[in-house]
Write an enzyme that holds these catalytic residues in place. Structure first.
Site, PDB file in Angstrom:
ATOM      1  CG  LEU A  34      -1.874  -1.232   1.274  1.00 18.56           C
ATOM      2  CD1 LEU A  34      -2.789  -1.148   2.501  1.00 18.56           C
ATOM      3  CD2 LEU A  34      -2.702  -1.385   0.014  1.00 18.56           C
ATOM      4  CG  HIS A  35       1.272   3.163  -3.401  1.00 16.42           C
ATOM      5  ND1 HIS A  35       0.225   3.882  -3.933  1.00 16.42           N
ATOM      6  CD2 HIS A  35       1.427   2.088  -4.221  1.00 16.42           C
ATOM      7  CE1 HIS A  35      -0.216   3.312  -5.022  1.00 16.42           C
ATOM      8  NE2 HIS A  35       0.484   2.197  -5.229  1.00 16.42           N
ATOM      9  N   GLY A  37      -1.339   6.232  -3.085  1.00 20.36           N
ATOM     10  CA  GLY A  37      -2.414   6.065  -4.072  1.00 20.36           C
ATOM     11  C   GLY A  37      -3.571   5.280  -3.451  1.00 20.36           C
ATOM     12  CG  HIS A  38      -3.088   1.189  -2.434  1.00 26.55           C
ATOM     13  ND1 HIS A  38      -1.731   1.001  -2.565  1.00 26.55           N
ATOM     14  CD2 HIS A  38      -3.668   0.375  -3.351  1.00 26.55           C
ATOM     15  CE1 HIS A  38      -1.508   0.095  -3.510  1.00 26.55           C
ATOM     16  NE2 HIS A  38      -2.656  -0.289  -4.007  1.00 26.55           N
ATOM     17  CE  LYS A 150      -0.073   3.380 -12.403  1.00 27.71           C
ATOM     18  NZ  LYS A 150      -0.155   1.992 -12.047  1.00 27.71           N
ATOM     19  NE  ARG A 188       3.974  -4.484 -12.290  1.00 31.17           N
ATOM     20  CZ  ARG A 188       2.740  -4.932 -12.133  1.00 31.17           C
ATOM     21  NH1 ARG A 188       1.778  -4.087 -11.938  1.00 31.17           N
ATOM     22  NH2 ARG A 188       2.480  -6.216 -12.175  1.00 31.17           N
TER      23      ARG A 188
END
Ligand code: PAF
Length: 284
Positions: A34-35, A37-38, A150, A188
């Site tokens: 998780l980053h 964006g999540h 995205k 990624r």
């Protein structure tokens, strides 16, 4: 507060039923790692729903390359902490045997939409995505599910599947989160070497060049050329596609309304995707 961690489908159903009794249940399906964006998906779910469930499942059936599945970053401890900080109520993190006790004989396939763009280069990928999302919708039974823009093609496929199969789930799209240099956040990105990481934002530069060309009234071809010109000569980069599409992910030859510009490219051994939407008003 730490979210409840659930490993079995049976318990996930029970807990999700409880959450749903308290009000609207929001669901964020993920493959972990998780980053921010999540984080944006979770935050929006938290704002709009009484309960928030997150799934963390690295879905084997959507990987077209075994090594990609094996190397996919996994860190449940960090992911749970991430969810705790954002007030997630429940994390459903089954293992592959729980989700696929025997080889599947039933699949969900959103034809046509799944065969273009990424689907052309990753055979079977979107069948794996649509099937696991359908399974997760059946287990969690959310009122609303959140997906990032995205992955625009994935989002279009999930929307279509939800409509075609009458899932009573509202699909909410959340704007792409970017690094300061424009690179779209992705699990990624961690795999990029130092030099590749410096080159990666050029994808966004290319998309922006094409977007500006479209908004300045240029043709589809001219817009694509404007985008691709910014990537020419980057030795480490191998562009798979650079396309201008409509809302159905159908490549367009003429600009007649807002369009989405998408790119997929390999940077060394890492495949990156990104997209931007053109401004409708600019052509009105
Ligand atoms: O976008 C992802 O992380 C995955 O494709 C999803 C939607 C969780 C299905 O495995």
């Amino acid at each position: 507060m730490t979210p409840v961690l659930i490993k079995t489908i049976h318990e996930a159903r029970e807990r999700c039923d409880e959450l749903r009794r308290a009000g609207r249940l929001g669901f964020v399906p993920t493959m972990g790692a998780l980053h921010r964006g999540h984080g944006a998906l979770i935050d929006q779910a938290r704002q709009e729903c009484a309960g928030v469930a997150v799934s963390i499942f690295v879905n084997p059936t959507q990987f077209d390359r075994k090594e990609d599945y094996e190397h996919y970053s996994r860190n449940l401890v960090a992911d749970l902490e991430f969810c705790a900080e954002r007030g997630v109520d429940l994390v459903f993190a089954p293992d592959a045997a729980e989700m696929y006790p025997s080889p599947l004989k039933t699949f969900v396939e959103v034809t046509d939409l799944s065969e273009r763009l990424c689907g052309h280069f990753r055979p079977g990928h979107f069948r794996g995505v649509a099937t696991v999302v359908a399974k997760l919708f059946q287990i969690v039974q959310p009122d609303v599910a959140y997906f990032g823009e995205k992955d625009a093609q994935q989002l279009a496929i999930v929307r279509r599947m939800t409509a075609d199969l009458n899932f009573p789930v509202e699909i909410t799209a959340v704007t792409t989160v970017r690094e300061a240099d424009g690179l779209a956040l992705s699990s990624r990105n961690e795999r990029l070497g130092q030099e590749e990481r410096q080159i990666a934002p050029r994808l966004f530069v290319a998309l922006e060049a094409a977007r500006q060309a479209v908004e300045a009234g240029k043709s589809v071809n001219e817009a694509k050329q404007a985008g691709l010109a910014t990537l020419r000569g980057i030795r480490q980069m191998n562009v798979e596609y650079f396309e201008v599409v409509d809302g159905e992910m159908q490549p367009v030859t003429k600009i007649e309304g807002p369009v989405r510009i998408l790119v997929a490219a390999w940077l060394g051994g890492t495949r990156l995707i990104d997209n931007v939407l053109t401004n409708a008003a600019a052509r009105a």
